[in-house]
Each structure stands twice: as C-alpha cells, then as structure tokens.
Enzyme design. Structure first.
Site, PDB file in Angstrom:
ATOM      1  N   ASP A  44      -8.744  -5.221 -15.066  1.00 38.45           N
ATOM      2  CA  ASP A  44      -8.196  -3.858 -14.996  1.00 38.45           C
ATOM      3  C   ASP A  44      -9.382  -2.912 -15.172  1.00 38.45           C
ATOM      4  O   ASP A  44     -10.498  -3.336 -15.483  1.00 38.45           O
ATOM      5  CB  ASP A  44      -7.156  -3.652 -16.115  1.00 38.45           C
ATOM      6  N   SER A  45      -9.099  -1.623 -15.029  1.00 39.80           N
ATOM      7  CA  SER A  45     -10.159  -0.633 -15.221  1.00 39.80           C
ATOM      8  C   SER A  45     -10.555  -0.491 -16.696  1.00 39.80           C
ATOM      9  O   SER A  45     -11.608   0.045 -17.001  1.00 39.80           O
ATOM     10  CB  SER A  45      -9.680   0.727 -14.716  1.00 39.80           C
ATOM     11  N   CYS A  91      -3.734  -4.266 -12.511  1.00 46.28           N
ATOM     12  CA  CYS A  91      -4.017  -2.863 -12.244  1.00 46.28           C
ATOM     13  C   CYS A  91      -3.227  -2.458 -11.010  1.00 46.28           C
ATOM     14  O   CYS A  91      -3.511  -2.929  -9.900  1.00 46.28           O
ATOM     15  CB  CYS A  91      -5.512  -2.685 -12.008  1.00 46.28           C
ATOM     16  N   GLU A 104      -7.036   5.458 -23.367  1.00 46.27           N
ATOM     17  CA  GLU A 104      -8.393   4.941 -23.605  1.00 46.27           C
ATOM     18  C   GLU A 104      -9.019   5.579 -24.849  1.00 46.27           C
ATOM     19  O   GLU A 104      -9.874   4.993 -25.491  1.00 46.27           O
ATOM     20  CB  GLU A 104      -9.295   5.198 -22.381  1.00 46.27           C
ATOM     21  N   CYS A 143       1.638   1.702 -14.129  1.00 46.52           N
ATOM     22  CA  CYS A 143       0.229   1.623 -14.496  1.00 46.52           C
ATOM     23  C   CYS A 143       0.226   0.791 -15.768  1.00 46.52           C
ATOM     24  O   CYS A 143       1.045   1.038 -16.672  1.00 46.52           O
ATOM     25  CB  CYS A 143      -0.338   3.017 -14.766  1.00 46.52           C
ATOM     26  N   HIS A 202      -1.637   0.727 -18.208  1.00 43.43           N
ATOM     27  CA  HIS A 202      -1.949   1.453 -19.450  1.00 43.43           C
ATOM     28  C   HIS A 202      -0.681   2.009 -20.120  1.00 43.43           C
ATOM     29  O   HIS A 202      -0.668   2.224 -21.326  1.00 43.43           O
ATOM     30  CB  HIS A 202      -2.881   2.641 -19.172  1.00 43.43           C
TER      31      HIS A 202
HETATM   32  N1  DGL Z   1      -4.284   0.402 -15.524  1.00 37.59           N
HETATM   33  C1  DGL Z   1      -4.456   0.761 -14.177  1.00 37.59           C
HETATM   34  C2  DGL Z   1      -3.225   0.749 -13.329  1.00 37.59           C
HETATM   35  O1  DGL Z   1      -2.376  -0.085 -13.568  1.00 37.59           O
HETATM   36  C3  DGL Z   1      -5.515   1.741 -13.788  1.00 37.59           C
HETATM   37  C4  DGL Z   1      -5.626   3.012 -14.524  1.00 37.59           C
HETATM   38  C5  DGL Z   1      -6.842   3.830 -14.119  1.00 37.59           C
HETATM   39  O2  DGL Z   1      -7.959   3.364 -14.320  1.00 37.59           O
HETATM   40  O3  DGL Z   1      -6.666   4.946 -13.612  1.00 37.59           O
HETATM   41  O4  DGL Z   1      -3.072   1.510 -12.428  1.00 37.59           O
END
Ligand code: DGL
Length: 274
Positions: free
Chosen positions: A10-11, A73, A151, A185, A187
């Site tokens: 993931d990011s 992600c 984050e 997402c 996150h």
């Molecule tokens: N967690 C990620 C997602 O599911 C990416 C979030 C990001 O880096 O913008 O989209």
C-alpha cells in the site's frame, strides 16, 4: 502447500488493515509488507504515476520470492483497471471484493462510496457495482484529507479535526439515506469507529482492507498455495521512510508489537518494469 511469503503493499499504513485480517484468518502465513511511506499519498497523483509506483512496489515484493501479491490499495487497483497480466504471480486486490460485499449488504440499493480522489475519479467502483446490479444508486465522495489525517495519527473517534472533515465529506451520503458505505480506501477502516458513529448503526460499513484479505484467502485455497498447517507465521515490514515512526503507528493499528521487524528501503532502486 507453499511456504513462500505473501507480499502485501500500500502507499502507507492503510494496507495494515489487510495484514490485520490476514493474520487473523491465516496465522501460519509468512507476510512481507511494503508501505510506501516516503511517497504517500498516492490518491492525489496521476494515473501514470500511480501505475509506476505500483510496478516498483511489486518489483520489490517479487525480490522476496512471494507466492502471491495483495494490492491492499484501492487507488492502485483503480489505476490498473484490470490491467494485471504483467503480474507473474497470483494476486488479490481490495476493490472487487468490496463491491461484492456491498451488493450483498445493501437492502435499499443506495450505496455510499468514499475513496481517494484518484479512485473516485476513475469510476472503477461505479462500473464494477453497476455491472453487478444496474439498479443500484451509487453516491461517490472523494475524501482527500483522510489519508494525511490517518498517516499523522488523527484517528481517535473524538478527534475534533477528523470529525469535522468527516461530517463535511459524508453530508450528502447521509442525507440521501445510503444503507451501505464502502470504505474504498484501506486507510479508512482505521477511522471506522468515527465513520460508524457519524453514519449511525443502521448503516453497514464495508472494510475494503478486510475484504482484500478474505479474497486472498479464498484464492490461496483455490490454488492450494497455503502454508502447511502449524507453520510459524509472521510479518516483515518494509517502508520507504522512517521505520521507527512506522513501527509506532503500525503497532497501534495491528494491536501487537512488531519490534525489530520494520526496515527502511530505497524504493527508487527498484525498476518500474515487472
Ligand atoms: N490506502 C490506499 C487506498 O486504498 C491509498 C491511499 C493514498 O495513498 O492516497 O486507496
């Protein structure tokens, strides 16, 4: 049976929602996690940049001889838009299983979708939902501030800043009576208690991180690639920025210590060709 690790990326911290569920479902598996903390967020970038980052992340995981890759992600899954033939190992992702879970959950056919700007603008969720059921009403909302808030640890259900931002993002979805909300997402499940309290307990929240792990488990069993029962599972964590900062946040999300297992790497050393 296959003892090789599963690669997850993931990011940043978001993919840990997939790790958390996979460790619960398959405690005997070895995992290699990569969080691209030096280049987070992905969701505000162009499709080409997201695809380039994803290829480098995949290249890094392949250097660990992984048997499967989980794209934890949604932003990457949406940017790849099914263009996955280049992957030399089986894979699972977050978007398609989240859609299936939402379609199973909705009673009134009104589904809210929150995700990064790139995910929402790609239209990938809407397309996949409507392919399954053209009568669904989909209410999309891009939530670009959620990833930086998560984050930076603004995750408590009583955090006034995150609450205010969430109220603004969710206003229309709440007003139009969605009975299901896709956290599109990985996150976002980290702030699920706050999102649930704003939506109300009658709304089903779909955790795309968890759905990615469930889909990976099914695929692993289908392909008979699971680790032998009783093997010692575990996870090694790699990030592209400070490992100590990551460790602290990761422990809070995972609910257990990961001490000594997080390392910083230089992702730019990995080519964007797979
Ligand atoms: N967690 C990620 C997602 O599911 C990416 C979030 C990001 O880096 O913008 O989209």
């Amino acid at each position: 049976m296959d003892c090789r690790p599963i690669g997850i990326f993931d990011s940043g911290l978001g993919g840990l929602t997939t790790v958390r569920e996979l460790q619960r479902l398959l405690p005997s598996e070895q995992i290699v996690y990569f969080g691209d903390t030096g280049r987070v967020p992905y969701g505000t970038r162009s499709r080409e940049t997201i695809r380039k980052y994803a290829r480098q992340d995949i290249r890094f995981l392949l250097s660990h001889q992984v048997k499967m890759i989980i794209i934890a992600c949604n932003t990457v899954a949406a940017a790849l838009a099914g263009d996955t033939d280049f992957l030399p190992v089986p894979f699972a992702e977050a978007l398609t299983p989240a859609v299936h879970a939402a379609v199973r959950a909705t009673r009134n056919g009104i589904i809210g979708l929150i995700g990064t700007k790139a995910t929402v603008q790609s239209g990938a969720y809407e397309r996949t939902l409507q392919e399954l059921d053209p009568s669904l009403q989909i209410l999309p909302a891009a939530c670009p501030l959620f990833v930086p808030l998560v984050e930076n640890g603004y995750t408590s259900p009583d955090n006034p800043v995150t609450r205010l931002v969430a109220e603004e993002y969710l206003a229309e979805i709440r007003a139009r009576n969605a009975d299901t909300l896709i956290l599109g997402c990985t996150h976002y499940p980290i702030i699920q208690p706050l999102l649930q309290s704003l939506m109300g307990s009658h709304v089903t929240l779909i955790d795309s991180g968890q759905e990615a792990a469930r889909s990976a488990r099914d695929r692993l069993f289908q392909l008979k690639l699971q680790a032998p029962p009783g093997s010692a599972g575990g996870c090694r964590y790699f990030v592209s920025d400070s490992a100590s900062e990551f460790q602290e946040s990761a422990e809070a999300i995972l609910g257990h210590p990961i001490s000594g297992t997080a390392r910083q790497i230089d992702i730019e050393e990995f080519p964007d060709r797979v």
